[in-house]
Design a protein around this motif. Structure first.
Motif, PDB file in Angstrom:
ATOM      1  N   VAL A   1       0.851  -1.198   0.000  1.00 57.44           N
ATOM      2  CA  VAL A   1       0.000   0.000   0.000  1.00 57.44           C
ATOM      3  C   VAL A   1       0.885   1.246   0.000  1.00 57.44           C
ATOM      4  N   ALA A   2       0.654   2.133  -0.948  1.00 58.69           N
ATOM      5  CA  ALA A   2       1.354   3.416  -0.982  1.00 58.69           C
ATOM      6  C   ALA A   2       0.570   4.435  -0.158  1.00 58.69           C
ATOM      7  N   ILE A   3       1.290   5.370   0.479  1.00 61.56           N
ATOM      8  CA  ILE A   3       0.634   6.398   1.296  1.00 61.56           C
ATOM      9  C   ILE A   3       1.176   7.780   0.921  1.00 61.56           C
ATOM     10  N   VAL A   4       0.250   8.731   0.791  1.00 62.53           N
ATOM     11  CA  VAL A   4       0.604  10.144   0.571  1.00 62.53           C
ATOM     12  C   VAL A   4      -0.168  10.987   1.583  1.00 62.53           C
ATOM     13  N   GLY A   5       0.528  11.918   2.228  1.00 65.04           N
ATOM     14  CA  GLY A   5      -0.105  12.831   3.170  1.00 65.04           C
ATOM     15  C   GLY A   5      -0.272  14.223   2.581  1.00 65.04           C
ATOM     16  N   PHE A   6      -0.588  15.173   3.455  1.00 64.77           N
ATOM     17  CA  PHE A   6      -0.806  16.554   3.016  1.00 64.77           C
ATOM     18  C   PHE A   6      -0.304  17.489   4.113  1.00 64.77           C
ATOM     19  N   ASP A   7       0.376  18.544   3.740  1.00 67.64           N
ATOM     20  CA  ASP A   7       0.924  19.620   4.574  1.00 67.64           C
ATOM     21  C   ASP A   7       2.444  19.611   4.595  1.00 67.64           C
TER      22      ASP A   7
ATOM     23  N   ASP B   1       3.117  19.722  -0.199  1.00 66.35           N
ATOM     24  CA  ASP B   1       3.609  20.907   0.504  1.00 66.35           C
ATOM     25  C   ASP B   1       2.752  22.108   0.129  1.00 66.35           C
ATOM     26  N   LEU B   2       2.271  22.831   1.135  1.00 69.77           N
ATOM     27  CA  LEU B   2       1.429  24.012   0.910  1.00 69.77           C
ATOM     28  C   LEU B   2       2.224  25.216   0.424  1.00 69.77           C
ATOM     29  N   ASN B   3       3.552  25.145   0.463  1.00 67.82           N
ATOM     30  CA  ASN B   3       4.414  26.253   0.029  1.00 67.82           C
ATOM     31  C   ASN B   3       4.084  27.545   0.785  1.00 67.82           C
ATOM     32  N   LEU B   4       4.066  27.428   2.113  1.00 72.30           N
ATOM     33  CA  LEU B   4       3.676  28.568   2.940  1.00 72.30           C
ATOM     34  C   LEU B   4       4.672  29.722   2.851  1.00 72.30           C
ATOM     35  N   ARG B   5       5.961  29.411   2.732  1.00 75.19           N
ATOM     36  CA  ARG B   5       6.945  30.496   2.588  1.00 75.19           C
ATOM     37  C   ARG B   5       6.717  31.256   1.285  1.00 75.19           C
ATOM     38  N   ALA B   6       6.387  30.508   0.228  1.00 71.45           N
ATOM     39  CA  ALA B   6       6.090  31.165  -1.047  1.00 71.45           C
ATOM     40  C   ALA B   6       4.840  32.031  -0.918  1.00 71.45           C
TER      41      ALA B   6
ATOM     42  N   THR C   1       3.260  21.800  -4.068  1.00 74.71           N
ATOM     43  CA  THR C   1       4.213  20.853  -4.634  1.00 74.71           C
ATOM     44  C   THR C   1       4.070  19.516  -3.909  1.00 74.71           C
ATOM     45  N   LEU C   2       4.530  18.464  -4.555  1.00 77.07           N
ATOM     46  CA  LEU C   2       4.504  17.134  -3.952  1.00 77.07           C
ATOM     47  C   LEU C   2       5.931  16.722  -3.644  1.00 77.07           C
TER      48      LEU C   2
END
Length: 365
Positions: A289-295, A312-317, A344-345
């Motif tokens: 099973v592959a897993i991808v998260g968020f943040d 990645d939410l790219n908060l610095r950008a 970005t991922l």
């Protein structure tokens, strides 16, 4: 006590006050043997002065440790070269990267940032607004720990340039900068599909959050575009917690049903909890099973076993872009509306691909 016969006499209290305040522009003028006006021209790099005079004044000011009165300068220039940043993100998980990007952008214009924490207290927020207005800030940035709509501050700010970052105002005229949650989710699921995964489940947070709904929509768009069906019970909405991720994964891999071969999780905490549940059941990640998260929260992604692929939410950008737009607004450029910047991922071991970073290509909405 001063001598009535000598109004210019100095008392011990005068000397203590002078030491506390530091050298004044009058001290610089006297030591450099020039007028106060000449000192002002030299230190502000304006007016017509001989190079040697300007250099002498600057050298004297540096030797005395003289610092210009920034408030007086702001009144003269009609700009304070400061902006306010108000947040309710007391933990700083989202605000600090935004603040770093904002400061990096504004530093080029020698603009400083005053940061205030409102902690979800409207009265405290109002006090911060009044204090920042009293400091004559040139603009204001409002941010939060979630990107949902909130009552606008625009009226209270009396026409001051204001921009909402990782936050939204209920005023349709407000300027808002947000991450593209939908696009980020779509990119994550497309990546899993590209790796050959076809039974992709989505474990996420409470649907009352706009980000949850947008990430769900991106998940379903990617499945539809690839001609894949969403399995029955493959969409699970609960808390933003590792426990929920653990419980949801246990439910998905209960006996008597076809299990997914990939999990797209609404945040990294959920993903880490899901990874723990799979490991306890002897299900290998990413082989089975592959897993991808968020943040892309490093506290979670790097501590997960294996390290977690995440959006990645790219908060610095976001912070840098907020700085650019705020400068433009301060300079008189009108702006309005909501813009969403691409995510970005960041690819790590949990999805079964080589470590890499995929960049969203969506334009600002």
């Amino acid at each position: 006590m001063k001598d009535p016969a000598n109004p210019t006499s100095r008392t011990p209290e005068d000397d203590r006050l002078r030491r506390r305040i530091g050298p004044t522009i009058r001290d610089v003028a006297r030591m450099a043997n020039v007028s106060i006006g000449t000192v002002s021209k030299a230190l502000n790099n304006n007016g017509s002065l001989k190079a040697e005079t300007r250099e002498r004044v600057i050298a004297v000011a540096n030797a005395l440790g003289f610092r210009p009165n920034s408030l007086a300068q702001s009144l003269h220039r009609r700009h304070s070269f400061t902006v306010g940043l108000i947040s309710n993100d007391s933990f700083g998980r989202f605000t600090m990267p935004i603040a770093e990007g904002l400061e990096a952008c504004l530093a080029d214009r020698q603009i400083a940032v005053f940061m205030c924490n409102a902690t979800d207290d409207p009265e405290r927020e109002r006090q911060h607004v009044e204090q920042l207005l009293g400091k004559r800030v040139d603009g204001m940035v409002i941010t939060a720990r979630r990107a949902d709509r909130r009552p606008g501050l625009d009226g209270a700010l009396r026409g001051l340039p204001v921009i909402y970052v990782f936050s939204q105002s209920d005023d349709p005229e407000a300027v808002c900068l947000l991450p593209d949650d939908e696009g980020g989710a779509r990119m994550a699921v497309e990546h899993l599909i590209g790796l050959g995964r076809q039974r992709i489940a989505h474990i996420t947070g409470p649907e009352r959050f706009e980000a949850v709904r947008l990430r769900r929509d991106g998940y379903r768009q990617a499945l539809t575009a690839a001609g894949l069906a969403e399995g029955e019970g493959y969409y699970l909405s609960g808390d933003w917690s590792e426990k929920w991720g653990y419980d949801a994964a246990a439910r998905l891999f209960a006996h008597g049903r076809e299990p997914p071969d990939a999990l797209f999780c609404g945040n990294d905490q959920i993903a880490r909890g899901a990874a723990d549940a799979l490991r306890e059941r002897g299900i290998a990640v990413p082989e089975d099973v592959a897993i991808v998260g968020f943040d892309n929260w490093n506290v979670m992604t790097e501590a997960s076993r294996p390290p977690l692929t995440s959006v990645d939410l790219n908060l610095r950008a976001l912070g840098r872009e907020a700085g650019r737009r705020l400068i433009a607004m301060i300079d008189g450029t009108p702006m309005r509306g909501v813009s969403r910047l691409p995510c970005t991922l960041v690819i790590r071991e949990s999805c079964g691909a080589k470590t890499d970073t995929l960049t969203g290509t969506e334009d600002y909405a």
